[in-house]
Motif scaffolding. Sequence first.
Motif, mmCIF file in Angstrom:
data_model
loop_
_atom_site.group_PDB
_atom_site.id
_atom_site.type_symbol
_atom_site.label_atom_id
_atom_site.label_comp_id
_atom_site.label_asym_id
_atom_site.label_seq_id
_atom_site.Cartn_x
_atom_site.Cartn_y
_atom_site.Cartn_z
ATOM 1 N N HIS A 104 -7.983 10.094 10.775
ATOM 2 C CA HIS A 104 -6.655 10.699 10.911
ATOM 3 C C HIS A 104 -6.177 11.206 9.560
ATOM 4 C CE1 HIS A 104 -2.498 10.444 13.086
ATOM 5 N NE2 HIS A 104 -2.645 11.558 12.404
ATOM 6 N N ALA A 105 -6.383 10.410 8.523
ATOM 7 C CA ALA A 105 -5.971 10.822 7.183
ATOM 8 C C ALA A 105 -6.690 12.093 6.753
ATOM 9 C CB ALA A 105 -6.238 9.694 6.188
ATOM 10 N N ARG A 106 -7.986 12.153 6.994
ATOM 11 C CA ARG A 106 -8.742 13.360 6.638
ATOM 12 C C ARG A 106 -8.244 14.571 7.429
ATOM 13 N NH1 ARG A 106 -13.837 12.543 4.096
ATOM 14 N NH2 ARG A 106 -13.996 14.810 4.143
ATOM 15 N N ALA A 107 -7.903 14.354 8.695
ATOM 16 C CA ALA A 107 -7.465 15.459 9.544
ATOM 17 C C ALA A 107 -6.170 16.094 9.052
ATOM 18 C CB ALA A 107 -7.305 14.984 10.983
ATOM 19 N N VAL A 108 -5.316 15.309 8.377
ATOM 20 C CA VAL A 108 -4.059 15.870 7.880
ATOM 21 C C VAL A 108 -4.141 16.221 6.397
ATOM 22 C CG1 VAL A 108 -2.684 14.686 9.629
ATOM 23 C CG2 VAL A 108 -3.039 13.583 7.416
ATOM 24 N N GLY A 109 -5.341 16.260 5.854
ATOM 25 C CA GLY A 109 -5.528 16.784 4.512
ATOM 26 C C GLY A 109 -5.809 15.789 3.412
ATOM 27 N N ALA A 110 -5.827 14.492 3.726
ATOM 28 C CA ALA A 110 -6.062 13.490 2.685
ATOM 29 C C ALA A 110 -7.528 13.434 2.291
ATOM 30 C CB ALA A 110 -5.603 12.120 3.174
ATOM 31 N N GLN A 111 -7.774 12.970 1.079
ATOM 32 C CA GLN A 111 -9.132 12.686 0.636
ATOM 33 C C GLN A 111 -9.698 11.502 1.402
ATOM 34 O OE1 GLN A 111 -11.090 14.207 -1.563
ATOM 35 N NE2 GLN A 111 -12.742 12.713 -1.650
ATOM 36 N N GLY A 112 -8.837 10.552 1.730
ATOM 37 C CA GLY A 112 -9.230 9.332 2.433
ATOM 38 C C GLY A 112 -8.096 8.342 2.358
ATOM 39 N N ILE A 113 -8.429 7.055 2.405
ATOM 40 C CA ILE A 113 -7.408 6.015 2.384
ATOM 41 C C ILE A 113 -7.558 5.122 1.159
ATOM 42 C CG2 ILE A 113 -7.232 5.988 4.903
ATOM 43 C CD1 ILE A 113 -8.779 3.192 4.649
ATOM 44 N N ALA A 114 -6.433 4.599 0.697
ATOM 45 C CA ALA A 114 -6.414 3.572 -0.334
ATOM 46 C C ALA A 114 -5.806 2.326 0.286
ATOM 47 C CB ALA A 114 -5.583 4.027 -1.536
ATOM 48 N N SER A 115 -6.326 1.165 -0.100
ATOM 49 C CA SER A 115 -5.849 -0.060 0.540
ATOM 50 C C SER A 115 -6.148 -1.267 -0.326
ATOM 51 C CB SER A 115 -6.519 -0.238 1.915
ATOM 52 O OG SER A 115 -6.098 -1.434 2.545
ATOM 53 N N ILE A 116 -5.304 -2.265 -0.191
ATOM 54 C CA ILE A 116 -5.604 -3.593 -0.730
ATOM 55 C C ILE A 116 -6.135 -4.457 0.403
ATOM 56 C CG2 ILE A 116 -4.713 -5.650 -1.889
ATOM 57 C CD1 ILE A 116 -2.481 -3.916 -3.052
ATOM 58 N N ARG A 117 -5.298 -4.693 1.397
ATOM 59 C CA ARG A 117 -5.587 -5.703 2.423
ATOM 60 C C ARG A 117 -6.834 -5.418 3.251
ATOM 61 N NH1 ARG A 117 -0.357 -5.335 1.546
ATOM 62 N NH2 ARG A 117 0.837 -7.248 1.185
ATOM 63 N N ASP A 118 -7.137 -4.148 3.491
ATOM 64 C CA ASP A 118 -8.283 -3.865 4.360
ATOM 65 C C ASP A 118 -9.618 -4.066 3.659
ATOM 66 O OD1 ASP A 118 -8.861 -3.150 7.085
ATOM 67 O OD2 ASP A 118 -9.743 -1.304 6.314
ATOM 68 N N PHE A 119 -9.608 -4.065 2.323
ATOM 69 C CA PHE A 119 -10.849 -4.194 1.565
ATOM 70 C C PHE A 119 -10.937 -5.536 0.817
ATOM 71 C CE2 PHE A 119 -10.275 0.608 1.103
ATOM 72 C CZ PHE A 119 -11.074 0.892 2.208
ATOM 73 N N TRP A 120 -9.789 -6.131 0.518
ATOM 74 C CA TRP A 120 -9.768 -7.278 -0.377
ATOM 75 C C TRP A 120 -9.789 -8.565 0.433
ATOM 76 C CZ3 TRP A 120 -11.036 -7.262 -5.204
ATOM 77 C CH2 TRP A 120 -10.767 -8.337 -6.029
ATOM 78 N N LYS A 121 -10.994 -9.085 0.663
ATOM 79 C CA LYS A 121 -11.162 -10.263 1.501
ATOM 80 C C LYS A 121 -12.193 -11.182 0.864
ATOM 81 C CE LYS A 121 -10.449 -7.328 5.557
ATOM 82 N NZ LYS A 121 -11.115 -6.738 6.750
ATOM 83 N N ALA A 122 -11.988 -12.464 1.071
ATOM 84 C CA ALA A 122 -12.960 -13.439 0.579
ATOM 85 C C ALA A 122 -14.244 -13.328 1.374
ATOM 86 C CB ALA A 122 -12.387 -14.841 0.669
ATOM 87 N N PRO A 123 -15.398 -13.646 0.787
ATOM 88 C CA PRO A 123 -16.663 -13.607 1.511
ATOM 89 C C PRO A 123 -16.589 -14.474 2.778
ATOM 90 C CG PRO A 123 -17.064 -13.892 -0.823
ATOM 91 C CD PRO A 123 -15.583 -14.016 -0.632
ATOM 92 N N GLY A 124 -17.093 -13.912 3.876
ATOM 93 C CA GLY A 124 -17.070 -14.613 5.143
ATOM 94 C C GLY A 124 -15.827 -14.394 5.963
ATOM 95 N N ALA A 125 -14.822 -13.718 5.351
ATOM 96 C CA ALA A 125 -13.559 -13.487 6.081
ATOM 97 C C ALA A 125 -13.733 -12.412 7.132
ATOM 98 C CB ALA A 125 -12.486 -13.082 5.090
#
Length: 319
Positions: free
Chosen positions: A298-319
């Motif tokens: 969706h972000a790409r469709a409206v012109g963004a390069q992509g997404i930036a995030s903390i919570r979606d990427f920042w997880k402890a191993p096994g989470a």
Amino acid sequence: MVKRRVHVAAAAIISGDGKKALIARRPSNVDHGGLWEFPGGKLAPYETGLEGLKRELHEELGVEIKRAQPLIRIHHEYPDKHILLDVWQVHEFSGEPFGREGQAVRWVPLDELVAYPFPAANLPILQAVMLPTEYLITGEERDEGVFDACLLRALEQDGVRLVQLRDKALDEASYLARAERALALCRKFGARLLLNGEPGWLEHVDADGIHLTSERLMGLERRPISETKWLAASTHDQQQLGQAARIGCDFVTLSPLRTTPSHPEVAPMGWHDFQQLVECAAMPVFALGGMTRHDANHARAVGAQGIASIRDFWKAPGA
């Protein structure tokens, strides 16, 4: 004088291994003759960007687009005309590209594109092509072991290749020590690391660039670091996007797209306003604020390069 408005579709055709882009040399008898460009051409009346691009690539390169996605839209002013470059990233095509009109074409490693002379309007495309579609902003972890484990997981399991080291609670010495360890991990996986802090910190840690807060951005009169490093910034409105363009930022984050737990008092802009702001930006823009990987298309469709995030990427191993 009323300038001509020219709508051009262009293609960032990336090799199957993701390491090279196809560029073509402009004929000597046209504007910017002899310079290199991303293949494409002017739209015919009533063509959409993708329709025009499919026709142009067949005529110029002898290939058929199978799958493509918006990459970036660039408005550029020349003395006699206004150019809109409607750029698509071609993920899949059939045929072997060659110069059907006698033009030189070449597959070039992404990190060597900057060595080729391009028209000024193509320069933001270079930035977009070299950037990934996901931008990790690190979480604020007091435990260094947990921090390292979370970063390693993002690099190794999620394939993150662009990281902003953000922790406002650390003093300078602790931040720079963490930056050295983070840089070593990023180098191991071919990822780029940007420091969220003073531009001068690059004299102590040879990271890949600096990410400016919006406050630091608005206080600058010129680009504070070398052109050989990435310069990014946090933006929230048209004024800040304009300032980022003036000082030569390579890309920005734009937020908040949605309400976030960290800033519940800030009204989100939503997709419509986000798209309007991105359309006027002169560089790649990452959507930030409540974003997950499910929002990437969706972000790409409206012109963004992509997404930036903390919570979606920042997880402890096994989470």
